[in-house]
Design an enzyme around this catalytic site. Structure first.
Site, PDB file in Angstrom:
ATOM      1  CB  SER A  36      -0.883   0.023   1.332  1.00 31.44           C
ATOM      2  OG  SER A  36      -1.755   0.935   1.277  1.00 31.44           O
ATOM      3  CB  SER A  38       4.296   0.436  -3.763  1.00 27.80           C
ATOM      4  OG  SER A  38       3.050  -0.160  -4.608  1.00 27.80           O
ATOM      5  CB  SER A 108      -2.376  -9.418  -5.494  1.00 25.97           C
ATOM      6  OG  SER A 108      -1.321  -8.465  -6.110  1.00 25.97           O
TER       7      SER A 108
END
Length: 205
Positions: A36, A38, A108
């Site tokens: 999160s 990135s 993911s």
């Protein structure tokens, strides 16, 4: 969940190859994965705009957006995360069949879930883009203060803090947004697509 035994896949009269020929480019899934903050969604949306400017049909499936509708009944447990990615994989497969370059932006975190999506698709139709931005940088960017809340225990099961992120073994593209500006990251993706024949022209693989 009870599966019906009375369903049959309906084959279209128009093939995926014919749709790609009409579009003038190949279809595939660009699967942006990373922590999160990135930069997954930022890059995916910028790539979509760049492809649009080139006349290439593309669409972004964003993690937050999908949880407003299709996946609104899912939480963030390991099982729900896996189901979230399974559903997105099936949707992305349909987009590829429609001849569209599909960009997905999801944390993911589990390697097996990403590999399962890859297995749904044909050769060269899954392009894993690892947005390899350091955790410290992701925390600095966190305007919602989700990392801080996770560190205080106000949020549990947060990837990178008390839930794992499994780094891709062999991603097709690796991007560190802390080391280069957005336009360089976007160009990195576009060059990959061009060099590997997704947009027409030569193919280096």
């Amino acid at each position: 969940m009870i599966k019906s035994d009375h369903i049959t896949w309906q084959t279209s009269q128009v093939s995926k190859q014919e749709r790609q020929q009409l579009a003038g480019h190949q279809s595939a899934v660009l699967w942006f994965t990373g922590l999160s903050g990135s930069g997954k969604s930022t890059i995916a949306n910028a790539v979509e705009k760049a492809l649009y400017d080139q006349g290439v049909g593309s669409y972004v499936l964003d993690g937050d957006n999908m949880r407003f509708g299709l996946n609104k009944n899912l939480g963030f447990s390991a099982a729900d995360r896996t189901e979230n990615i399974r559903r997105i994989g099936e949707v992305a497969k349909l987009f590829v069949d429609a001849g569209t370059l599909t960009l997905t932006a999801f944390i993911s975190p589990y390697r097996a879930d990403r590999d399962q999506v890859r297995a749904l698709l044909a050769d060269r139709e899954f392009i894993e883009v690892f947005v390899d931005t350091p955790l410290a940088v992701c925390e600095q960017r966190d305007v919602k203060q989700l990392y801080a809340k996770a560190r205080r225990g106000e949020i549990t099961g947060f990837t990178g803090i008390d839930a794992p992120y499994e780094v891709p073994n062999n991603p097709e593209i690796t991007i560190d947004t802390s080391a280069q500006p957005l336009e360089v990251s976007v160009n990195q993706v576009l060059v990959y697509l061009q060099n590997h024949g997704y947009l027409g022209g030569r193919r280096d693989d």
